[in-house]
Design a protein around this motif. Structure first.
Motif, PDB file in Angstrom:
ATOM      1  N   GLY A 421     -15.936  -0.291  -2.780  1.00  0.00           N
ATOM      2  CA  GLY A 421     -14.693  -1.109  -2.722  1.00  0.00           C
ATOM      3  C   GLY A 421     -15.074  -2.284  -1.971  1.00  0.00           C
ATOM      4  N   SER A 422     -14.431  -3.533  -2.336  1.00  0.00           N
ATOM      5  CA  SER A 422     -15.087  -4.741  -1.331  1.00  0.00           C
ATOM      6  C   SER A 422     -14.224  -4.794  -0.122  1.00  0.00           C
ATOM      7  CB  SER A 422     -14.986  -5.981  -2.208  1.00  0.00           C
ATOM      8  OG  SER A 422     -13.564  -6.181  -2.661  1.00  0.00           O
ATOM      9  N   LYS A 423     -13.096  -4.220   0.051  1.00  0.00           N
ATOM     10  CA  LYS A 423     -12.550  -4.071   1.442  1.00  0.00           C
ATOM     11  C   LYS A 423     -11.686  -2.858   1.515  1.00  0.00           C
ATOM     12  CE  LYS A 423      -8.058  -6.518   0.945  1.00  0.00           C
ATOM     13  NZ  LYS A 423      -7.261  -5.530   0.913  1.00  0.00           N
ATOM     14  N   PRO A 424     -11.307  -2.505   2.673  1.00  0.00           N
ATOM     15  CA  PRO A 424     -10.570  -1.260   2.868  1.00  0.00           C
ATOM     16  C   PRO A 424      -9.080  -1.392   2.497  1.00  0.00           C
ATOM     17  CG  PRO A 424     -11.281  -2.234   5.055  1.00  0.00           C
ATOM     18  CD  PRO A 424     -11.964  -2.835   4.010  1.00  0.00           C
ATOM     19  N   TYR A 425      -8.321  -0.324   1.966  1.00  0.00           N
ATOM     20  CA  TYR A 425      -7.024  -0.600   1.521  1.00  0.00           C
ATOM     21  C   TYR A 425      -6.248  -0.380   2.919  1.00  0.00           C
ATOM     22  CZ  TYR A 425      -8.310  -0.532  -3.475  1.00  0.00           C
ATOM     23  OH  TYR A 425      -8.586  -0.780  -4.702  1.00  0.00           O
ATOM     24  N   ALA A 426      -6.701  -1.019   4.004  1.00  0.00           N
ATOM     25  CA  ALA A 426      -5.563  -0.858   5.177  1.00  0.00           C
ATOM     26  C   ALA A 426      -4.277  -1.651   4.960  1.00  0.00           C
ATOM     27  CB  ALA A 426      -6.435  -1.184   6.332  1.00  0.00           C
ATOM     28  N   ALA A 427      -3.149  -0.785   5.344  1.00  0.00           N
ATOM     29  CA  ALA A 427      -2.052  -1.613   5.141  1.00  0.00           C
ATOM     30  C   ALA A 427      -1.027  -0.939   6.160  1.00  0.00           C
ATOM     31  CB  ALA A 427      -1.329  -1.279   3.730  1.00  0.00           C
ATOM     32  N   SER A 428      -0.084  -1.914   6.667  1.00  0.00           N
ATOM     33  CA  SER A 428       0.891  -1.489   7.607  1.00  0.00           C
ATOM     34  C   SER A 428       2.174  -0.903   6.925  1.00  0.00           C
ATOM     35  CB  SER A 428       1.228  -2.749   8.498  1.00  0.00           C
ATOM     36  OG  SER A 428       2.072  -3.583   7.564  1.00  0.00           O
ATOM     37  N   GLY A 429       3.100  -0.546   7.697  1.00  0.00           N
ATOM     38  CA  GLY A 429       4.582   0.118   7.005  1.00  0.00           C
ATOM     39  C   GLY A 429       5.058  -0.922   6.067  1.00  0.00           C
ATOM     40  N   LYS A 430       4.724  -2.179   6.350  1.00  0.00           N
ATOM     41  CA  LYS A 430       5.493  -3.329   5.424  1.00  0.00           C
ATOM     42  C   LYS A 430       5.172  -2.973   4.019  1.00  0.00           C
ATOM     43  CE  LYS A 430       5.739  -7.252   7.525  1.00  0.00           C
ATOM     44  NZ  LYS A 430       5.291  -8.687   8.202  1.00  0.00           N
ATOM     45  N   TYR A 431       3.755  -2.738   3.697  1.00  0.00           N
ATOM     46  CA  TYR A 431       3.501  -2.603   2.350  1.00  0.00           C
ATOM     47  C   TYR A 431       4.213  -1.151   1.967  1.00  0.00           C
ATOM     48  CZ  TYR A 431       0.830  -0.863  -1.798  1.00  0.00           C
ATOM     49  OH  TYR A 431       0.488  -0.557  -3.028  1.00  0.00           O
ATOM     50  N   ILE A 432       4.272  -0.050   2.696  1.00  0.00           N
ATOM     51  CA  ILE A 432       4.895   0.959   2.093  1.00  0.00           C
ATOM     52  C   ILE A 432       6.581   0.685   2.020  1.00  0.00           C
ATOM     53  CG2 ILE A 432       5.646   3.491   2.479  1.00  0.00           C
ATOM     54  CD1 ILE A 432       2.893   3.553   4.123  1.00  0.00           C
TER      55      ILE A 432
END
Ligand code: FAD
Ligand code: SF4
Length: 510
Positions: A421-432
């Motif tokens: 994958g070209s970038k990690p799927y890192a996300a903060s609580g905002k995404y959830i």
């Protein structure tokens, strides 16, 4: 001149290549429930029930179809506790001239079977698994000389190869290859989700449930409310149920997460496709047919087909191209142990609790729970890839090394340095918060980041970006994230790093 044909637990397909040209009267099919395969990881109890019961039904079906089958039922006292021992015994009893099998789905077993010709003293023919749309060689040829492997381009090749969702002129149906941009709606209760497909356990399945309860009591999960299909006929009914009731909304709500609904509009077909009860190409064809006949919109059908024709085939190709070294990758240098709450669901983080609890009950969580909740947390917290991979391999009914490993190690943990994958799927609580209704019911406050009751995903997200700056700052898809981080006041950045440090030191208490 009898052949011994070995059929594995995830090869329950009548058109299996190992059966090509076989003689019903001369040859012997061998199937076995063995301790070593059932116990090499802490398989969910429902996965064991699904596989043992589906294997028993498949063996019955073969016998009814005129085949001779030697079937070993699981018992801890069996003299033969691994596949090699069972096969060696049957080779001797049958005086078999050769062993024929279809290539297996795991490097571990593949290594073993590749040695059998020396250890058993008869030739062992390993045939290609033709149930996949791309052969291993075809994928290797496609990957050769490419600097980066991206699913989207491979997927287009598979569309052209199969003709699925292609016009007679060779163009993608609907005018574009990918309708992902339409597939990001939050689900707020409307339209109502369909009830999942259910089959009540028959006598064979009830017997297997009792066996699993007796001999695998310490394994993860529960056998309660087992309702998976265990025959190809019932799996076909599950496919039709999906197409009739869930496929029309599959695209719109593909990325949604719900506090109350486990299954949403997902197909719940991976357990059947992966063990051979359903054929992946036939599943795609059925979905495409639903679009041609006006029963489902293009964004749903294309999105669904892409998962199988694209992602499923792509991760399999990645696995075989890179094993065994792939399993050892840890490019982000993670060192933390997997928190115990992954096994209990005992955490105040509502989203994590809900995803793990569904996993424990159902041996299932949908893709976004796996990717953006339990996976995202493991990525942000820097969990050792080996441990989180082992967890995913154990807990899902559809988990096999060839599909689990690239999804977890590559897609979720970015431990392969961006190969998959070209970038990690890192996300903060905002995404959830954007994709679910968990946060309103959570002990933590999603709009806070540094306070004691702040959502842990928030500070961990910034800590992740900060500690991996060298790896990601020059990634064009992550520039905006770093600009946002750099824009914050130094005191704020310090407070976020301090809060994340506290969280990382106290993961078990979250
Ligand atoms: C961390 C992580 C671990 C995963 N582990 C597994 C696993 O062990 N086994 C497994 O089959 N899938 C795995 N997946 C992929 C995906 O989450 C599951 O295939 C999906 O959730 C199965 O549920 P479903 O049948 O309702 O899928 P749907 O959402 O209805 O999708 C349709 C089908 O597409 C295929 N598919 C979708 N996404 C993927 C993918 N990324 N890779 C491969 N096939 C895909 C599956 O065959 C699935 O049945 C994993 C994904 C992640 C992020
Ligand atoms: S507030 Fe944070 S931990 Fe709680 S449900 Fe939302 S994202 Fe998850």
């Amino acid at each position: 001149m009898a052949n011994l044909i070995l059929i594995l637990g995830d090869q329950l397909s009548p058109n299996l290549s190992a059966l090509d040209g076989a003689d019903r009267h001369e040859d012997l099919i061998v199937m076995a429930e063995v301790h070593d395969e059932a116990s090499y990881t802490n398989h969910h109890k429902k996965k064991l029930v699904l596989l043992f019961s589906a294997m028993r039904h498949f063996a019955d079906h073969l016998r009814e179809d005129g085949w001779q089958v030697h079937y070993q039922h699981y018992h801890p006292g069996n003299p033969y506790q691994n596949l090699e021992a069972v096969v060696a015994d049957q080779v001797q009893q049958l005086n078999a001239t050769q062993v024929i099998t279809t290539e297996c789905g795991e490097w571990r077993l593949h290594e073993q079977i590749s040695q059998w010709h020396e250890r058993l003293g008869v030739p062992v023919e390993i045939r290609a698994d033709t149930r996949f749309i791309a052969s291993k060689q075809e994928f290797a040829d496609w990957a050769k000389d490419r600097k980066q492997l991206r699913m989207e381009f491979f997927y287009r090749e598979m569309r052209k190869k199969t003709g699925l969702l292609m016009t007679p002129e060779g163009e993608p149906e609907g005018g574009q290859w990918n309708f992902d941009a339409d597939n990001r709606k939050k689900w707020t209760g409307n339209p109502p989700v369909p009830a999942p497909f259910r089959i009540e356990p028959d006598g064979v399945t009830r017997h297997v449930i009792a066996l699993v309860e007796e001999h695998f009591a310490d394994h993860f999960g529960t056998t309660d409310d087992f309702h998976f299909a265990v025959t190809s006929t019932d799996a076909q009914a599950a496919l039709e149920h999906f197409i009739d009731f869930a496929l029309p909304c599959f695209g719109d709500f593909q990325d949604a997460i719900s506090d109350t609904e486990d299954w949403l509009f997902h197909s719940i077909l991976s357990p059947y496709i992966n063990c051979g009860l359903l054929d992946p190409l036939a599943v795609c064809e059925a979905a495409v047919q639903a679009w041609y006949s006006g029963r489902a919109p293009i964004n749903a059908v294309e999105g669904f087909v892409r998962q199988i024709l694209g992602w499923r085939e792509f991760v399999r190709g990645i696995y075989w191209l890179n094993m065994p070294a792939y399993a050892q990758e840890n490019r982000l240098g993670n060192t933390r142990a997997l928190p115990w709450f992954y096994w209990t669901g005992d955490t105040k983080m509502r989203c994590m609790h809900k995803a793990i609890d569904a996993t424990r009950r159902n041996a299932y969580a949908h893709h976004i729970q796996r990717l953006m909740v339990t996976g995202n947390f493991a990525l942000l917290a820097g969990i050792r890839p080996e441990e989180i991979c082992d967890w995913y391999l154990a807990v899902y009914a559809d988990a096999y090394d060839w599909v689990e490993l690239p999804n977890v190690l590559g897609m979720v943990m970015h431990a392969d340095g961006g190969y998959l994958g070209s970038k990690p799927y890192a996300a903060s609580g905002k995404y959830i918060q954007r994709m679910s209704d968990h946060c309103a019911n959570c002990h933590y406050q999603v709009n806070k980041a540094t306070e004691d009751d702040a959502c842990p995903f928030n500070a961990l997200y910034w800590h992740f970006l900060d500690r991996h700056r060298d790896s990601f700052a020059s990634n064009p898809r992550m520039g905006m994230m770093y600009r946002n981080w750099d824009k914050q006041k130094p005191e704020r950045r310090e407070a976020l790093i301090r809060r994340a440090g506290h969280l990382l030191a106290n993961l078990e208490q979250l």
